[in-house]
Design an enzyme around this catalytic site. Structure first.
Site, PDB file in Angstrom:
ATOM      1  N   ARG A 270     -25.710 -76.134   0.620  1.00 15.55           N
ATOM      2  CA  ARG A 270     -26.927 -76.868   0.973  1.00 15.55           C
ATOM      3  C   ARG A 270     -26.561 -77.885   2.037  1.00 15.55           C
ATOM      4  O   ARG A 270     -25.458 -78.457   2.018  1.00 15.55           O
ATOM      5  CB  ARG A 270     -27.507 -77.608  -0.248  1.00 15.55           C
ATOM      6  CG  ARG A 270     -28.295 -76.750  -1.202  1.00 15.55           C
ATOM      7  CD  ARG A 270     -29.644 -76.301  -0.617  1.00 15.55           C
ATOM      8  NE  ARG A 270     -30.416 -75.482  -1.540  1.00 15.55           N
ATOM      9  CZ  ARG A 270     -30.368 -74.158  -1.615  1.00 15.55           C
ATOM     10  NH1 ARG A 270     -29.562 -73.470  -0.818  1.00 15.55           N
ATOM     11  NH2 ARG A 270     -31.130 -73.492  -2.473  1.00 15.55           N
TER      12      ARG A 270
ATOM     13  N   GLU B 258     -32.852 -79.387   7.870  1.00 20.39           N
ATOM     14  CA  GLU B 258     -33.385 -78.063   8.255  1.00 20.39           C
ATOM     15  C   GLU B 258     -34.877 -77.910   7.956  1.00 20.39           C
ATOM     16  O   GLU B 258     -35.543 -77.059   8.539  1.00 20.39           O
ATOM     17  CB  GLU B 258     -32.591 -76.947   7.554  1.00 20.39           C
ATOM     18  CG  GLU B 258     -32.820 -76.877   6.049  1.00 20.39           C
ATOM     19  CD  GLU B 258     -32.041 -75.737   5.387  1.00 20.39           C
ATOM     20  OE1 GLU B 258     -30.826 -75.648   5.609  1.00 20.39           O
ATOM     21  OE2 GLU B 258     -32.663 -74.958   4.632  1.00 20.39           O
TER      22      GLU B 258
ATOM     23  N   HIS C 156     -30.305 -70.589   7.534  1.00 19.57           N
ATOM     24  CA  HIS C 156     -30.457 -70.346   6.083  1.00 19.57           C
ATOM     25  C   HIS C 156     -30.777 -68.869   5.819  1.00 19.57           C
ATOM     26  O   HIS C 156     -31.778 -68.541   5.188  1.00 19.57           O
ATOM     27  CB  HIS C 156     -31.554 -71.261   5.501  1.00 19.57           C
ATOM     28  CG  HIS C 156     -31.335 -71.574   4.052  1.00 19.57           C
ATOM     29  ND1 HIS C 156     -31.545 -72.817   3.519  1.00 19.57           N
ATOM     30  CD2 HIS C 156     -30.928 -70.800   3.015  1.00 19.57           C
ATOM     31  CE1 HIS C 156     -31.289 -72.797   2.216  1.00 19.57           C
ATOM     32  NE2 HIS C 156     -30.901 -71.578   1.897  1.00 19.57           N
TER      33      HIS C 156
HETATM   34  P1  NAD Z   1     -23.396 -71.487  -9.596  1.00 26.68           P
HETATM   35  O1  NAD Z   1     -24.207 -72.420 -10.424  1.00 26.68           O
HETATM   36  O2  NAD Z   1     -23.025 -70.143 -10.147  1.00 26.68           O
HETATM   37  O3  NAD Z   1     -22.028 -72.204  -9.184  1.00 26.68           O
HETATM   38  C1  NAD Z   1     -21.946 -73.510  -8.712  1.00 26.68           C
HETATM   39  C2  NAD Z   1     -20.539 -74.000  -9.043  1.00 26.68           C
HETATM   40  O4  NAD Z   1     -20.377 -75.274  -8.422  1.00 26.68           O
HETATM   41  C3  NAD Z   1     -20.296 -74.178 -10.554  1.00 26.68           C
HETATM   42  O5  NAD Z   1     -19.106 -73.519 -10.923  1.00 26.68           O
HETATM   43  C4  NAD Z   1     -20.162 -75.689 -10.706  1.00 26.68           C
HETATM   44  O6  NAD Z   1     -19.256 -76.075 -11.732  1.00 26.68           O
HETATM   45  C5  NAD Z   1     -19.625 -76.065  -9.321  1.00 26.68           C
HETATM   46  N1  NAD Z   1     -19.755 -77.490  -9.023  1.00 26.68           N
HETATM   47  C6  NAD Z   1     -20.643 -78.397  -9.526  1.00 26.68           C
HETATM   48  N2  NAD Z   1     -20.379 -79.614  -9.021  1.00 26.68           N
HETATM   49  C7  NAD Z   1     -19.296 -79.463  -8.186  1.00 26.68           C
HETATM   50  C8  NAD Z   1     -18.554 -80.367  -7.388  1.00 26.68           C
HETATM   51  N3  NAD Z   1     -18.819 -81.683  -7.360  1.00 26.68           N
HETATM   52  N4  NAD Z   1     -17.510 -79.874  -6.672  1.00 26.68           N
HETATM   53  C9  NAD Z   1     -17.204 -78.556  -6.714  1.00 26.68           C
HETATM   54  N5  NAD Z   1     -17.873 -77.664  -7.474  1.00 26.68           N
HETATM   55  C10 NAD Z   1     -18.919 -78.109  -8.202  1.00 26.68           C
HETATM   56  O7  NAD Z   1     -24.194 -71.347  -8.221  1.00 26.68           O
HETATM   57  P2  NAD Z   1     -24.058 -70.197  -7.129  1.00 26.68           P
HETATM   58  O8  NAD Z   1     -25.038 -69.121  -7.425  1.00 26.68           O
HETATM   59  O9  NAD Z   1     -22.625 -69.853  -6.934  1.00 26.68           O
HETATM   60  O10 NAD Z   1     -24.633 -70.954  -5.845  1.00 26.68           O
HETATM   61  C11 NAD Z   1     -23.958 -72.054  -5.279  1.00 26.68           C
HETATM   62  C12 NAD Z   1     -24.887 -72.765  -4.311  1.00 26.68           C
HETATM   63  O11 NAD Z   1     -25.116 -71.927  -3.182  1.00 26.68           O
HETATM   64  C13 NAD Z   1     -26.309 -73.015  -4.864  1.00 26.68           C
HETATM   65  O12 NAD Z   1     -26.369 -74.223  -5.598  1.00 26.68           O
HETATM   66  C14 NAD Z   1     -27.152 -73.079  -3.622  1.00 26.68           C
HETATM   67  O13 NAD Z   1     -27.283 -74.428  -3.214  1.00 26.68           O
HETATM   68  C15 NAD Z   1     -26.347 -72.311  -2.593  1.00 26.68           C
HETATM   69  N6  NAD Z   1     -27.049 -71.094  -2.150  1.00 26.68           N
HETATM   70  C16 NAD Z   1     -27.255 -70.917  -0.816  1.00 26.68           C
HETATM   71  C17 NAD Z   1     -27.921 -69.789  -0.362  1.00 26.68           C
HETATM   72  C18 NAD Z   1     -28.143 -69.532   1.114  1.00 26.68           C
HETATM   73  O14 NAD Z   1     -28.943 -68.654   1.459  1.00 26.68           O
HETATM   74  N7  NAD Z   1     -27.473 -70.227   2.013  1.00 26.68           N
HETATM   75  C19 NAD Z   1     -28.383 -68.850  -1.275  1.00 26.68           C
HETATM   76  C20 NAD Z   1     -28.133 -69.043  -2.631  1.00 26.68           C
HETATM   77  C21 NAD Z   1     -27.465 -70.177  -3.063  1.00 26.68           C
END
Ligand code: NAD
Length: 332
Positions: A235, A264, A296
């Site tokens: 994000r 964005e 995005h």
């Molecule tokens: P997820 O919930 O499976 O994993 C997130 C991980 O981040 C978890 O393991 C959590 O413990 C960890 N985390 C929490 N706080 C943290 C910190 N301070 N430092 C490091 N790690 C930390 O989520 P996911 O499905 O893997 O998605 C991750 C992120 O990707 C989403 O939150 C979303 O913002 C982003 N995303 C972006 C797009 C895109 O199109 N660009 C699409 C989907 C998701």
């Protein structure tokens, strides 16, 4: 059941209409962004389906509530754009799509790394102009280098496995439980500062929450290896955008790949090519030859879009039948 989808484009209607064959909801596709002013467009719709840059704050939720909205069905995994306290106060449940295709996002992050390292956009533009020279296109072998994966949830794990396949050393940071499959692959969980100091490529895969806001700021950039690459498909708010310009100018940051950007909203997902770009930081970032910005699009594969539509409508059906699932809780 009437559902209004804000910020919708042709590709949303294509996939949602197909997925709706299993449900027969009344779908209304609204191009407008959702905020407190446009919430009036949802009057009479029980279900509102926002996208990532819609503003689902307290004022928007109150206006939606007045208009009869009873459910927010997000068509995204992230929910940082929703005021969950306000939703709870108004008795409006918030549902999301916790997983659709971690591969889509992880593979896009890998695409950014390869495109930056091998200067693919520049090389393609050059050959199209009949310039077949190689100066300025020198890259490095990923094999044997170190990648730092911040957040090893669903996406971070897929990403780490792909990079291990390139022969990279994998460092990981996540305050949660270590992913056993990654440890078995040889990934090492280390403190964030160590990950930043030792990685040639750092990729962000954690959610945007108060703890992770500006996780990568000027101080963090200075802790990185000089000339390292930063990739953000998480994000925009994870990275302090203004600090990037200085780090790129000084060479402290060697390459930058962004699929998300702090400001964005109102820009990404729209064609602004005939308008002067108002965001000076983004305009400056786009001028660096070692920066790639995508708008995005990491989630944007056929498989992910189909899964998003099916899960979103499945969530609404489950809620309607009294067995809600994928509910976002305040503790989530
Ligand atoms: P997820 O919930 O499976 O994993 C997130 C991980 O981040 C978890 O393991 C959590 O413990 C960890 N985390 C929490 N706080 C943290 C910190 N301070 N430092 C490091 N790690 C930390 O989520 P996911 O499905 O893997 O998605 C991750 C992120 O990707 C989403 O939150 C979303 O913002 C982003 N995303 C972006 C797009 C895109 O199109 N660009 C699409 C989907 C998701």
């Amino acid at each position: 059941m009437r559902i209004i989808l804000f910020s919708s484009r042709q590709y949303d209607s294509d996939t949602f209409v197909e997925a709706n064959a299993a449900h027969n909801f009344q779908l209304h596709f609204q191009e407008s962004h959702l905020d407190a002013e446009t919430a009036v467009l949802a009057d009479g719709f029980e279900v509102v389906c926002p996208f990532v840059n819609d503003l689902v704050d307290a004022a928007t939720l109150e206006r939606l509530h007045q208009g009869g909205t009873r459910l927010i069905a997000l068509r995204s995994a992230g929910f940082n754009h929703v005021d969950l306290h306000a939703a709870q106060r108004l008795g409006i449940p918030v549902l999301r799509v916790p997983a659709y295709s971690p591969h889509a996002v992880a593979e896009h992050a890998v695409g950014l790394i390869l495109a930056l390292n091998r200067r693919l956009a520049r090389a393609a533009a050059r050959t199209r102009e009949g310039d077949f020279s190689l100066h300025g296109l020198l890259g490095f072998d990923l094999h044997g280098k170190t990648v730092g994966v911040v957040g090893t949830g669903m996406i971070g794990r897929v990403f780490a496995r792909i990079m291990a396949g390139f022969g990279m050393q994998v460092l990981t940071y996540d305050p949660g439980q270590p992913a056993e499959d990654l440890v078995a692959l040889g990934a090492r969980y280390v403190p964030l500062d160590m990950l930043l100091a030792d990685s040639d490529v750092v990729s962000l895969h954690c959610p945007l929450v108060p703890d992770t806001y500006h996780l990568i700021d000027e101080a963090a950039l200075n802790k990185m290896k000089r000339g390292a690459m930063l990739i953000n498909t998480g994000r925009g708010g994870l990275v302090e955008s203004n600090a990037l310009v200085g780090a790129l100018k000084s060479g402290q940051l060697g390459n930058l790949g962004l699929d998300v950007y702090e400001e964005e909203g109102g820009l990404f997902f729209e064609d602004h090519s005939n308008l002067p770009l108002q965001d000076d930081t983004l305009a400056r970032l786009l001028m660096f030859p070692n920066v790639i910005v995508t708008a995005h699009q990491a989630f944007f594969t056929r498989e992910a879009m189909n899964e998003i539509a099916q899960t979103t409508l499945g969530n609404v059906a489950a809620w309607e039948s009294g067995t809600p699932r994928n509910v976002v809780t305040l503790q989530a």
